[in-house]
Design a protein around this motif. Structure first.
Motif, PDB file in Angstrom:
ATOM      1  N   LYS A 138       7.824  17.918   6.768  1.00  0.00           N
ATOM      2  CA  LYS A 138       7.151  18.959   7.660  1.00  0.00           C
ATOM      3  C   LYS A 138       5.752  19.419   7.053  1.00  0.00           C
ATOM      4  O   LYS A 138       4.726  19.480   7.519  1.00  0.00           O
ATOM      5  CB  LYS A 138       8.012  20.286   7.889  1.00  0.00           C
ATOM      6  N   ALA A 139       5.856  19.656   5.587  1.00  0.00           N
ATOM      7  CA  ALA A 139       4.581  20.216   4.909  1.00  0.00           C
ATOM      8  C   ALA A 139       3.695  18.982   4.817  1.00  0.00           C
ATOM      9  O   ALA A 139       2.331  19.265   4.855  1.00  0.00           O
ATOM     10  CB  ALA A 139       4.912  20.883   3.798  1.00  0.00           C
ATOM     11  N   CYS A 140       4.147  17.866   4.621  1.00  0.00           N
ATOM     12  CA  CYS A 140       3.117  16.811   4.049  1.00  0.00           C
ATOM     13  C   CYS A 140       2.758  15.873   5.288  1.00  0.00           C
ATOM     14  O   CYS A 140       1.812  15.154   5.188  1.00  0.00           O
ATOM     15  CB  CYS A 140       4.001  15.907   3.212  1.00  0.00           C
ATOM     16  N   LEU A 141       3.623  15.874   6.171  1.00  0.00           N
ATOM     17  CA  LEU A 141       3.084  14.832   7.244  1.00  0.00           C
ATOM     18  C   LEU A 141       1.711  14.743   8.049  1.00  0.00           C
ATOM     19  O   LEU A 141       1.156  13.861   8.305  1.00  0.00           O
ATOM     20  CB  LEU A 141       4.282  14.773   8.209  1.00  0.00           C
ATOM     21  N   LEU A 167       7.178  20.436  -4.295  1.00  0.00           N
ATOM     22  CA  LEU A 167       6.943  19.195  -4.898  1.00  0.00           C
ATOM     23  C   LEU A 167       5.706  19.325  -5.869  1.00  0.00           C
ATOM     24  O   LEU A 167       5.652  18.638  -6.754  1.00  0.00           O
ATOM     25  CB  LEU A 167       6.992  18.081  -4.145  1.00  0.00           C
ATOM     26  N   TYR A 168       4.918  20.035  -5.448  1.00  0.00           N
ATOM     27  CA  TYR A 168       3.665  20.244  -6.421  1.00  0.00           C
ATOM     28  C   TYR A 168       4.047  20.711  -7.599  1.00  0.00           C
ATOM     29  O   TYR A 168       3.328  20.340  -8.735  1.00  0.00           O
ATOM     30  CB  TYR A 168       2.782  21.132  -5.801  1.00  0.00           C
ATOM     31  N   LYS A 169       5.047  21.326  -7.852  1.00  0.00           N
ATOM     32  CA  LYS A 169       5.777  22.003  -9.328  1.00  0.00           C
ATOM     33  C   LYS A 169       5.917  20.950 -10.120  1.00  0.00           C
ATOM     34  O   LYS A 169       5.825  21.216 -11.385  1.00  0.00           O
ATOM     35  CB  LYS A 169       6.738  23.110  -8.927  1.00  0.00           C
ATOM     36  N   VAL A 188       5.450  11.441   2.115  1.00  0.00           N
ATOM     37  CA  VAL A 188       5.141  12.791   1.131  1.00  0.00           C
ATOM     38  C   VAL A 188       4.500  12.276   0.044  1.00  0.00           C
ATOM     39  O   VAL A 188       4.632  10.956  -0.515  1.00  0.00           O
ATOM     40  CB  VAL A 188       6.177  13.334   0.917  1.00  0.00           C
ATOM     41  N   LYS A 189       3.579  12.798  -0.419  1.00  0.00           N
ATOM     42  CA  LYS A 189       2.468  12.589  -1.482  1.00  0.00           C
ATOM     43  C   LYS A 189       2.694  12.765  -2.634  1.00  0.00           C
ATOM     44  O   LYS A 189       2.091  12.292  -3.807  1.00  0.00           O
ATOM     45  CB  LYS A 189       1.148  13.228  -1.212  1.00  0.00           C
ATOM     46  N   CYS A 190       4.082  13.653  -2.970  1.00  0.00           N
ATOM     47  CA  CYS A 190       4.221  13.797  -4.394  1.00  0.00           C
ATOM     48  C   CYS A 190       5.867  13.567  -4.682  1.00  0.00           C
ATOM     49  O   CYS A 190       6.496  13.647  -3.756  1.00  0.00           O
ATOM     50  CB  CYS A 190       4.248  15.535  -4.640  1.00  0.00           C
ATOM     51  N   ARG A 191       6.011  13.191  -5.702  1.00  0.00           N
ATOM     52  CA  ARG A 191       7.358  12.417  -6.172  1.00  0.00           C
ATOM     53  C   ARG A 191       8.483  13.664  -5.973  1.00  0.00           C
ATOM     54  O   ARG A 191       8.409  14.784  -6.781  1.00  0.00           O
ATOM     55  CB  ARG A 191       7.274  11.867  -7.532  1.00  0.00           C
ATOM     56  N   CYS A 221      -2.975  20.111  -3.305  1.00  0.00           N
ATOM     57  CA  CYS A 221      -1.812  20.899  -2.284  1.00  0.00           C
ATOM     58  C   CYS A 221      -0.709  21.460  -3.037  1.00  0.00           C
ATOM     59  O   CYS A 221      -0.287  21.096  -3.926  1.00  0.00           O
ATOM     60  CB  CYS A 221      -1.504  19.669  -1.431  1.00  0.00           C
ATOM     61  N   THR A 222      -0.747  22.576  -2.630  1.00  0.00           N
ATOM     62  CA  THR A 222       0.724  23.443  -2.975  1.00  0.00           C
ATOM     63  C   THR A 222       1.627  23.824  -1.921  1.00  0.00           C
ATOM     64  O   THR A 222       2.265  24.895  -1.981  1.00  0.00           O
ATOM     65  CB  THR A 222       0.319  24.631  -3.699  1.00  0.00           C
ATOM     66  N   ALA A 223       1.720  22.917  -0.668  1.00  0.00           N
ATOM     67  CA  ALA A 223       2.225  23.314   0.364  1.00  0.00           C
ATOM     68  C   ALA A 223       3.787  23.175   0.465  1.00  0.00           C
ATOM     69  O   ALA A 223       4.464  23.845   1.432  1.00  0.00           O
ATOM     70  CB  ALA A 223       1.573  22.559   1.717  1.00  0.00           C
ATOM     71  N   CYS A 224       4.286  22.441  -0.398  1.00  0.00           N
ATOM     72  CA  CYS A 224       5.845  22.449  -0.641  1.00  0.00           C
ATOM     73  C   CYS A 224       6.239  22.273  -2.242  1.00  0.00           C
ATOM     74  O   CYS A 224       5.185  22.352  -2.979  1.00  0.00           O
ATOM     75  CB  CYS A 224       6.254  21.212   0.277  1.00  0.00           C
TER      76      CYS A 224
HETATM   77 FE1  SF4 Z   1       1.620  19.077  -0.585  1.00  0.00          FE
HETATM   78 FE2  SF4 Z   1       2.572  16.832   0.271  1.00  0.00          FE
HETATM   79 FE3  SF4 Z   1       2.636  17.232  -2.108  1.00  0.00          FE
HETATM   80 FE4  SF4 Z   1       4.242  18.894  -0.812  1.00  0.00          FE
HETATM   81  S1  SF4 Z   1       4.309  16.550  -1.233  1.00  0.00           S
HETATM   82  S2  SF4 Z   1       2.617  19.638  -2.398  1.00  0.00           S
HETATM   83  S3  SF4 Z   1       2.994  19.092   1.082  1.00  0.00           S
HETATM   84  S4  SF4 Z   1       1.037  16.918  -0.945  1.00  0.00           S
END
Ligand code: SF4
Ligand code: URA
Ligand code: URA
Length: 194
Positions: free
Chosen positions: A97-100, A16-18, A81-84, A11-14
């Protein structure tokens, strides 16, 4: 769940993926009757790639163990949210909003009897209501969709303020009683008599 897992890992929807090393999709039994929801992965989780493996996670596992619960059998655990978030800040509104949708899909797939939210963020974000107060609502059964939900303090709050442990143990005891009522009347905990 495997499809969803792949989506989360890519996922790159927000933003945090970076900065993530791992997206932490969740852990436990896909068919568990208890779903546990935290806030966001921390540094240890991001490094190792599993939820709740740092100090908070170790305390949580001690509590689960006292309840007679294991991640393998009784629990599926994930986060809002799934990323730190960098420097462990609270996840922003955009990030939530992106992750829920991932979490809501996980709840639907696991279809637990009981949901436990850990801490203020999980409670507020799941119900999309910033006015919900963990200090008022902890230990009181709530309804989320068709699920029974118990808000409890986050284990990190217990580490910061050990005085909260006494009340929190009462909250987890309620979960064990409810589990015996709804799932397994013979569920054994060495610390919680029938
Ligand atoms: Fe995707 Fe969630 Fe990670 Fe954001 S926090 S990049 S929405 S998986
Ligand atoms: N705190 C959380 O809320 N979630 C984790 O996965 C780890 C620490
Ligand atoms: N404050 C928080 O942010 N979380 C808790 O769990 C308790 C107090």
């Amino acid at each position: 769940m495997e499809t969803l897992k792949k989506e989360i890992l890519n996922c790159t929807a927000c933003d945090l993926y970076k900065t993530r090393n791992h997206a932490i999709w969740g852990e436990g039994n896909f068919n568990a009757e208890i779903m546990v929801i935290g806030e966001a992965p921390g540094a240890d989780e991001d490094r190792i790639g599993r939820p709740f493996v740092g100090k908070s996670g170790q305390l949580l596992d001690k509590i689960f163990s006292a309840c007679g619960f294991t991640r393998e059998q009784h629990i599926f655990i994930s986060n809002i949210v799934k990323c730190r978030p960098p420097s462990n800040r609270i996840p922003s509104e955009e990030e939530v909003k992106a992750c829920l949708p991932f979490l809501l899909k996980q709840i639907e797939l696991v279809d637990p009897k009981i949901i436990i939210t850990l801490g203020a963020t999980a409670l507020k974000r799941l119900f999309d209501n910033p006015d919900l107060k963990i200090t008022r609502l902890r230990g009181k059964w709530m309804h989320f969709d068709k699920y029974l939900l118990m808000p409890v303090y986050h284990p990190s709050a217990l580490l910061r303020n050990p005085e909260l442990k006494k009340d929190t143990w009462e909250d987890y005891k309620q979960v064990v009683y409810k589990y015996r009522e709804l799932v397994d009347p013979d569920h054994y905990s060495a610390h919680i008599p029938f």
